[in-house]
Structure formats: structure tokens, C-alpha cells
Design an enzyme around this catalytic site. Structure first.
Site, PDB file in Angstrom:
ATOM      1  N   CYS A   1      -5.511  -1.851  39.630  1.00 39.44           N
ATOM      2  CA  CYS A   1      -5.888  -1.828  41.044  1.00 39.44           C
ATOM      3  C   CYS A   1      -6.294  -3.204  41.575  1.00 39.44           C
ATOM      4  CB  CYS A   1      -7.014  -0.831  41.270  1.00 39.44           C
ATOM      5  SG  CYS A   1      -8.577  -1.380  40.556  1.00 39.44           S
ATOM      6  N   CYS A   9     -10.086   3.444  41.064  1.00 37.45           N
ATOM      7  CA  CYS A   9      -8.918   2.884  40.363  1.00 37.45           C
ATOM      8  C   CYS A   9      -8.045   4.034  39.860  1.00 37.45           C
ATOM      9  CB  CYS A   9      -9.375   2.015  39.193  1.00 37.45           C
ATOM     10  SG  CYS A   9      -8.004   1.434  38.166  1.00 37.45           S
ATOM     11  N   LYS A  12      -3.588   2.044  -8.823  1.00 42.18           N
ATOM     12  CA  LYS A  12      -3.189   0.664  -9.073  1.00 42.18           C
ATOM     13  C   LYS A  12      -3.773  -0.171  -7.934  1.00 42.18           C
ATOM     14  CE  LYS A  12       0.843  -2.123 -10.321  1.00 42.18           C
ATOM     15  NZ  LYS A  12       0.528  -3.271  -9.489  1.00 42.18           N
ATOM     16  N   GLU A  23      -4.067   6.349 -13.054  1.00 48.83           N
ATOM     17  CA  GLU A  23      -5.152   5.538 -12.474  1.00 48.83           C
ATOM     18  C   GLU A  23      -4.636   4.872 -11.214  1.00 48.83           C
ATOM     19  OE1 GLU A  23      -5.687   2.554 -15.427  1.00 48.83           O
ATOM     20  OE2 GLU A  23      -6.045   4.048 -16.987  1.00 48.83           O
ATOM     21  N   ASP A  67      -4.818  -3.261  -5.730  1.00 43.94           N
ATOM     22  CA  ASP A  67      -4.103  -4.492  -5.453  1.00 43.94           C
ATOM     23  C   ASP A  67      -5.078  -5.656  -5.470  1.00 43.94           C
ATOM     24  OD1 ASP A  67      -1.865  -5.912  -5.053  1.00 43.94           O
ATOM     25  OD2 ASP A  67      -1.676  -5.456  -2.920  1.00 43.94           O
ATOM     26  N   CYS A 102      -8.339  -6.226  37.528  1.00 45.17           N
ATOM     27  CA  CYS A 102      -7.850  -5.014  36.866  1.00 45.17           C
ATOM     28  C   CYS A 102      -6.324  -4.965  36.986  1.00 45.17           C
ATOM     29  CB  CYS A 102      -8.467  -3.784  37.523  1.00 45.17           C
ATOM     30  SG  CYS A 102      -7.715  -2.233  36.990  1.00 45.17           S
ATOM     31  N   LYS A 120       5.033   3.024  -7.502  1.00 43.55           N
ATOM     32  CA  LYS A 120       4.684   2.153  -6.372  1.00 43.55           C
ATOM     33  C   LYS A 120       4.656   2.865  -5.019  1.00 43.55           C
ATOM     34  CE  LYS A 120       4.959  -2.098  -6.667  1.00 43.55           C
ATOM     35  NZ  LYS A 120       3.949  -3.155  -6.810  1.00 43.55           N
ATOM     36  N   TYR A 135      -9.764  -1.269 -16.490  1.00 44.65           N
ATOM     37  CA  TYR A 135      -8.726  -0.269 -16.773  1.00 44.65           C
ATOM     38  C   TYR A 135      -8.148  -0.329 -18.176  1.00 44.65           C
ATOM     39  CZ  TYR A 135      -5.582  -4.106 -15.386  1.00 44.65           C
ATOM     40  OH  TYR A 135      -4.937  -5.304 -15.280  1.00 44.65           O
ATOM     41  N   CYS A 187     -13.259  -2.290  34.742  1.00 51.07           N
ATOM     42  CA  CYS A 187     -12.821  -2.275  36.125  1.00 51.07           C
ATOM     43  C   CYS A 187     -13.896  -1.461  36.848  1.00 51.07           C
ATOM     44  CB  CYS A 187     -11.468  -1.575  36.257  1.00 51.07           C
ATOM     45  SG  CYS A 187     -11.094  -1.177  37.973  1.00 51.07           S
TER      46      CYS A 187
HETATM   47  S1  IVH Z   1      -2.406  -1.693 -16.862  1.00 47.40           S
HETATM   48  C1  IVH Z   1       0.418  -2.567 -19.735  1.00 47.40           C
HETATM   49  N1  IVH Z   1      -3.807  -0.450 -15.057  1.00 47.40           N
HETATM   50  O1  IVH Z   1      -0.986  -4.122 -12.079  1.00 47.40           O
HETATM   51  C2  IVH Z   1      -0.687  -2.459 -18.863  1.00 47.40           C
HETATM   52  N2  IVH Z   1      -2.732  -2.462 -14.452  1.00 47.40           N
HETATM   53  O2  IVH Z   1       2.016  -5.116 -12.960  1.00 47.40           O
HETATM   54  C3  IVH Z   1      -0.771  -3.533 -17.889  1.00 47.40           C
HETATM   55  N3  IVH Z   1      -3.131  -3.165 -12.137  1.00 47.40           N
HETATM   56  O3  IVH Z   1      -1.154  -7.275 -13.391  1.00 47.40           O
HETATM   57  C4  IVH Z   1      -1.751  -3.332 -16.849  1.00 47.40           C
HETATM   58  N4  IVH Z   1      -4.455  -1.489 -11.590  1.00 47.40           N
HETATM   59  O4  IVH Z   1      -3.278  -6.417 -12.495  1.00 47.40           O
HETATM   60  C5  IVH Z   1      -3.038  -1.505 -15.322  1.00 47.40           C
HETATM   61  N5  IVH Z   1      -5.121   0.753 -13.555  1.00 47.40           N
HETATM   62  C6  IVH Z   1      -4.350  -0.316 -13.835  1.00 47.40           C
HETATM   63  C7  IVH Z   1      -4.074  -1.309 -12.873  1.00 47.40           C
HETATM   64  C8  IVH Z   1      -3.239  -2.363 -13.222  1.00 47.40           C
HETATM   65  C9  IVH Z   1      -3.868  -2.608 -11.183  1.00 47.40           C
HETATM   66  C10 IVH Z   1      -2.334  -4.406 -12.007  1.00 47.40           C
HETATM   67  C11 IVH Z   1      -2.592  -5.378 -13.088  1.00 47.40           C
HETATM   68  C12 IVH Z   1      -1.266  -5.915 -13.548  1.00 47.40           C
HETATM   69  C13 IVH Z   1      -0.313  -5.234 -12.648  1.00 47.40           C
HETATM   70  C14 IVH Z   1       0.834  -4.718 -13.440  1.00 47.40           C
END
Ligand code: IVH
Length: 672
Positions: A411, A431, A116, A114, A118, A408, A314, A226, A426
Site C-alpha cells: 500500500c 493495507c 551416521k 547407528e 556428519d 509498504c 546414505k 562409535y 506497515c
Molecule cells: S564406523 C569401518 N560408525 O563415517 C568403520 N563411522 O565413511 C568405519 N561415521 O569417516 C567407521 N558415524 O567418520 C562409523 N556410527 C558410525 C559413524 C561413522 C559417522 C563416519 C566416520 C567415517 C565415515 C565413514
């Protein structure tokens, strides 16, 4: 209306509004207009005002509650919210997968990947299907009660959609701000004299932890669900099934989640997703990989706060802070003065960035970006790095606000500002910078496409006085090229041959190559199709030009004024004499009335992978869309590729959605 009737109608309205929210926020396929939606809300509010006993906790009128008296109350999560161990590279991922395999014996296992996102982790408790409490993660065991604020997030269902609701279920997810919302919130912060947020995560957290839910309600927060924490009365065997269950209950679940039979396939997903990162409308910092079987998850257990059954693969961060050394100014071929940021080099999203765009003076002012500032750089959702704004912490005294110079930089002609336009120009047609940029445009791929005639050669030819106007290219000889650096007989022959070949480019390309302000590839195509020849276009009045579908009054005015200029007329005549194509088939700009995009108006900007200017236009009209050259309130979508600055910012200004090719495909396929 009697009591029974009123309560029935209120229930109907609640359902209709929940359905509309779901279609808008989760399916991205709104069915009601804003006015229709407001009308339903108004009717429900009126019923509830008449009889307050009709107000239920899941009523959409209850999304914006009252201001919290003190800080947020602490709540204990029914089940701890865990965190994740990181895998920073493939070797760490492999080590994780090997440990999983070893610990569960040799039995097969499936993995779910999935995005992740932010943002900020939250927990939502539903009791008998009704949203009862929402909390931040806090320390994982105890979080802050932000129920009132979470209620304002319209993508969060106030009631589960499925039949047989479990007695209790804790839904876990990530609340986030899409990149566009992040930029907007930051502009508002600066306008209000507050500090901008560093990144989308901070702005989401700041928005959710507001004392006044009405403030949170104004922030365009979204959520991806999630996972599931504690539950009673819910039997699920795999995480994959849990995601399907969440989807059925009306939660937004990432459409990018995938199930894999092999770690190698999960890893391939991580790599591929990183490639897509720049085209997403929200910030992701990696991919979460989870063992799907809940029974295997239990056997794997946790080490401290980190479950052994999941890992975060990551990505490199997409925002960074660096010093804005100086604001540079580039003079475009139309004379437009484009400011850009010269930065102390910094790594963002995995690449070193030392230049970033700054749209115009107003934008620089609005964001309060000053030379010498420490600035936030973002490289996501767009390939061109952007300066988001000044960093929250500055060292030392800041310089004075930046001003567009009066003259400008190339020129020294006094600059002018187009009426009603954000850009400065300009006005000097002579120019040197404008001339050079214009010639570069003339020979470029989308225009006359002179193979072998690149920027360097154009610069050299201008310097030597061999070329100063477009028609001069067609007078060049092999003998003139031979003495130039790096030229031999064959290469000189090739260049002359490719210049010769460019004479056969179609009429609309010639029109585009002229570099008439506002006339991009699509507009050129529309004009060429409507008038059929250069002479017909030259002879047309502003009104006649404005009658062409997709051409607005500003473009029409610019085009007719351009041709009236003697110097321009001389260039066109000389090009005609040189043998360039000055006519082409007339065609009506007709969109296919039955295509999936019928009735939608598109503007295209930037370079789109796999398409030329012409072919993307054809592709869109083939899908039923109408293509126009400039962004206005009646534009439905701006299709943007790499580059594409002013149309993109105009779209953002007008709130016109900017989409990429992937989104276009989804729209065309009806899966958007
Ligand atoms: S699972 C054990 N799934 O990532 C499961 N976390 O460091 C724990 N996060 O604080 C979380 N997308 O806020 C999971 N698809 C996803 C996620 C997700 C973002 C964030 C979550 C958590 C951090 C984990």
C-alpha cells in the site's frame, strides 16, 4: 592445607568436575549450576597453582593447553581407520546383506545400526585409562595429532570411568557441531570478516584443526563414540558390547543405536531414522550398519579400505548451494513485514526448495546475505528451509547489502519499526494485504475454523467487496455465493452452515481470531481464563492485564491499546451482535505442582502434530509446566512445531532451548 590433604582434595575436585561434565554433556542432566561448576574449577586451579606437582594429565584444568608451535605432528594409528562403502538405496543394501550372509555361511548374524553423524572421524588413545593422544583420521594410517584441541572438548573423558582400565585402547568416534552451534560459528565467522563454513562437517573440521586450542575450546564441539580400534587387555565379543563398554567408560554413545536379528529390521531402522532426521539437533548423512560379532567381522575382512562387515546407508544431503534470486517481502496480518528468499530451485534433504525464510533485516545484515548471492541453504532440524549465509565462493561482483524498503510493498505507506523490535511494520490498518491476512487468520483452523472457507474464497470475497471485516462473513447469504465460480446449491449451503457453526467456538478462540498483535492461541486462552468475558477484558487496565500469570507488560499494553481503538471496538460489537461466544468459564492458569515438568515455563510455537493449540496447553499444564505466550529470559523451553518463526528466533537469541515433541516426551519421562 597439608600436602596429603591438598592432593586428596584435588583428586576429589577432579572427580566432581568429571562427573559434572559427564552429567552435562553425556546424560544431558546437569546437576551443578554454572557458578557451582566455576567454583570447583577455581578451587582446583588454586590448589594446582600452590603446588604444581598436583597437576595430573587428566586434570580438567589441562583442557585448554598452549598454542602449537608449528603444524600438527603426524601420528600413526595403532590400527588403521577404515572407511565405509555406501548403499544409496534398498537394492544396494540388500546386495550387501546377501554378500555378508554368503561369506559367513549360513550361520545367524546380528546387525547394529547407528546414526551416521556428519562430522570428523577421530581416534582417542587411552593408556592405563588416561587420555594420552588424539588424532584425526588423515589417510587412515597416519593422522594429525590434535590432542591439545581434543582435550578442550568437554564431552571427551580425560580418564576412563570404569574400574580395571585396559593397558591401551583406541576409541573411535565422530566429532561434530550441533546445528545450532554451526549457525552460531558461522555468524561469528561473518562478524569477524572470515568465510562462513559450508556445512556442519566443515565447521567441525575447521574448529578441531585450530592452531590455538583456546579457539577450539570456544566452539561447541560434541562427540559420539562409535567403535574401538586397537586394544590391549580388553575382551569383547560383539560390537554391541563395545558400545555398552564405551557408554560405561563415560563416552557419549548414540542412544539411537539398535541391535537387529534380521537385515530387514536394520533396513526398516534406516528408513525410520531418515524420517526423524529433520527433528535432530545435529546433521546425519545416513545410518551405519555393522555386523555385531567381532569374530564374524574378522572373517569378513576388508576390500581395500572398506570393511565388508559394515555399510553406510546414505541419506540425501541437507545443505545445498543455490542462487538467491531476490528477497521478497510479505505483509502479515499484524502488518509485520517478513522478508523471504526467492531461490533458484535446488534439491535439499530430498525435496526441491525455492523459498526460504529470512527472519528480519538485522538477521539478513548479520549474515551478510545479498540478492544475487550464491547462498547456503539448510533444511534440517526444521522443516522450513533456512538461508545459512552466503557461500564461500561467489561469482562476480556482489550487489549492495539489502535494505528494508521505506514503504509498504502493498500500500506504499511508510513502514515503521517497533521500538526495541527487530521487525518492521506497515502501520496502515487499511493495507489490503493486512486486511486479507487478518481475514484468513479469522477463518483459520485454530481460530473460527470455518470449514470450506479457504484462502481462495476469502480472496474472492474481498475482491468482490462482499467481505472486508470479520463480521461480514456472518452476513453472507447463499444467493451471494451461488454466482461464484465452482459453487452449487449444496456447496453454498455447506459454507453458510459452517460459518453459522463457527459462532459456537469458545470465547478464547474468538479472542484469538481477532488477531490482536502478540495474542496467539495460548495467550488468548490465558486471557479468556483470567477475565471470563470480552467485556471484562475490554474494561481491564493495562496493569490488571499484566497481572495475569504468563502475560508480560508488552502484551498487556498491546491488548489494552487494541481495545481502545474505535474501529476495533466496532468489530467486537458487531461480532457480539452476530452471536459469537463472548464469555467463557473463568479459570486460574494452574499448573500441576507435582508433574515431571513442575516449575518449568514453556512457550509453544508452530503446529504440533496431533495437538491443537488448546490440547498442547492442557498437556503441558497436566505435566506441571507453566505455559506463557511470549519468550523471555525466564522461559525454560520453547516447544516448536512446524512453522513458528519469531518465537524460535527470539529463543535462539536468548539461548532458550528449542525442543520438539520427541524431546518433550523424553523430558517428561525423565530420560532426556
Ligand atoms: S564406523 C569401518 N560408525 O563415517 C568403520 N563411522 O565413511 C568405519 N561415521 O569417516 C567407521 N558415524 O567418520 C562409523 N556410527 C558410525 C559413524 C561413522 C559417522 C563416519 C566416520 C567415517 C565415515 C565413514
Amino acid at each position: 592445607m597439608g600436602g596429603d590433604q591438598a592432593s586428596q582434595r584435588a583428586a576429589e575436585l577432579r572427580r566432581a568436575i568429571a562427573e559434572a561434565d559427564h552429567r552435562y554433556y553425556i546424560l544431558d542432566q546437569p546437576t551443578l549450576s554454572d557458578a557451582e561448576y566455576d567454583e570447583l574449577m577455581r578451587e582446583l586451579r588454586a590448589l594446582e597453582a600452590d603446588d604444581p606437582s598436583l597437576i595430573t594429565p587428566d586434570s580438567p584444568t589441562q583442557r585448554v593447553g598452549v598454542v602449537a608451535q608449528s603444524g600438527f605432528a603426524e601420528v600413526e594409528h595403532l590400527q588403521p581407520m577404515l572407511s565405509l562403502a555406501n548403499a544409496r538405496n534398498e537394492a544396494e543394501f540388500d546386495a550387501w546383506a546377501e554378500r555378508v550372509a554368503r561369506l559367513i555361511g549360513d550361520e545367524p548374524y546380528q546387525l547394529v545400526t547407528e546414526p551416521k553423524v556428519d562430522g570428523l572421524a577421530i581416534s582417542l588413545v587411552y593408556e592405563d585409562g588416561v587420555f594420552a593422544r588424539g588424532a584425526t583420521r588423515g589417510n587412515g594410517v597416519i593422522g594429525e595429532d590434535v590432542t591439545a584441541n581434543l582435550r578442550t572438548v568437554r564431552a571427551i573423558p580425560l580418564r576412563l570411568a570404569g574400574k580395571a582400565a585396559p593397558a591401551v585402547v583406541e576409541v573411535r568416534g565422530e566429532v561434530y557441531l550441533p546445528l545450532e552451534g554451526f549457525a552460531r560459528v558461522n555468524e561469528e565467522q561473518i562478524a569477524a570478516g572470515a568465510k562462513p563454513f559450508m556445512n556442519p562437517r566443515n565447521s567441525a573440521a575447521g574448529s578441531l584443526r585450530q592452531k590455538n586450542p583456546a579457539v577450539t575450546a570456544k566452539r561447541p564441539l560434541r562427540i559420539w563414540a562409535y567403535g574401538i580400534g586397537h586394544s590391549q587387555g580388553l575382551e569383547l565379543e560383539t560390537h554391541w558390547d563395545a558400545l555398552a563398554w564405551l557408554r560405561d567408560q563415560g563416552f557419549p554413545v548414540s542412544p539411537d543405536a539398535e541391535l537387529h536379528d534380521e537385515p530387514a529390521s536394520a533396513l526398516a531402522f534406516c528408513r525410520a531414522f531418515e524420517e526423524r532426521r529433520a527433528s535432530l539437533t545435529y546433521d546425519v548423512d545416513g545410518v551405519v550398519v555393522k555386523v555385531s560379532s567381532l569374530e564374524q567381522q574378522r572373517r569378513l575382512g576388508s576390500v581395500g579400505r572398506d570393511p565388508r562387515w559394515a555399510v553406510a546407508f546414505k541419506f540425501a544431503p541437507t545443505t545445498a548451494i543455490t542462487k538467491l534470486e531476490k528477497i521478497g517481502l510479505n505483509v502479515g496480518r499484524t502488518g509485520a513485514l517478513n522478508p523471504y528468499a526467492i531461490l533458484e530451485p535446488v534439491v535439499v534433504g530430498g525435496v526441491t526448495v525455492s523459498l526460504a525464510t529470512l527472519h528480519n533485516e538485522d538477521d539478513i545484515r548479520r549474515k551478510d546475505i545479498r540478492e544475487g548471492d550464491r547462498v547456503i541453504i539448510q533444511r534440517a532440524g526444521d522443516v522450513i528451509p533456512q538461508v545459512v549465509g552466503p557461500a564461500p565462493e561467489q561469482d562476480g561482483r556482489r550487489k549492495r547489502p539489502w535494505r528494508m524498503p521505506d514503504r509498504c510493498p502493498v500500500c506504499s505507506t511508510p513502514v515503521v519499526r517497533g521500538e526495541g523490535e527487530a521487525r518492521h511494520y506497515c502501520p496502515n490498518r487499511g493495507c489490503p494485504s493486512r486486511g486479507y491476512e487478518g481475514l484468513k487468520h479469522f477463518v483459520s483452523r485454530g481460530a473460527m475454523d470455518m470449514d470450506g472457507v479457504g484462502e481462495k474464497l476469502v480472496a474472492r470475497l474481498v475482491e468482490l467487496g462482499l467481505v472486508s471485516q470479520p463480521q461480514d462473513f456472518y452476513k453472507l447469504t447463499v444467493d451471494e455465493l451461488l454466482p461464484l465460480d465452482g459453487f452449487q446449491q449444496t456447496s453454498a449451503d455447506n459454507v453458510i452452515r459452517s460459518i453459522e457453526k463457527s459462532k459456537s467456538r469458545p470465547f478464547d478462540r474468538v479472542l484469538f481470531a481477532l488477531g490482536i498483535p502478540h495474542v496467539g492461541g495460548i495467550t488468548a486462552e490465558l486471557l479468556a481464563g483470567a477475565f471470563g468475558s470480552m467485556d471484562a477484558l475490554r474494561g481491564a487496565t493495562t496493569e490488571q492485564i499484566a497481572e495475569v500469570e504468563g502475560i508480560g507488560p508488552v502484551i498487556a499494553e498491546t491488548v489494552s491499546a487494541w481495545f481502545l481503538d474505535d474501529e476495533h471496538a466496532a468489530i467486537v460489537d458487531a461480532l457480539a451482535a452476530a452471536g459469537l461466544t463472548m464469555a467463557g468459564p473463568k479459570r486460574a492458569a494452574t499448573a500441576s505442582p507435582s508433574g515431571p515438568l513442575a516449575g518449568k515455563t514453556f512457550v509453544v510455537t508452530g503446529t504440533l502434530e496431533g495437538f491443537t493449540r488448546d490440547s498442547i496447553g492442557e498437556h503441558l499444564t497436566g505435566l506441571g509446566a507453566k505455559v506463557t505466550g511470549s519468550v523471555s529470559a525466564s522461559t525454560d523451553y520453547v516447544l516448536a512445531g512446524e512453522g513458528g518463526g519469531s518465537k524460535r528466533s527470539k529463543a535462539e537469541e536468548l539461548g532458550v532451548p528449542v525442543i520438539d515433541l520427541a524431546e518433550l516426551e523424553r523430558l517428561a519421562a525423565g530420560t532426556a
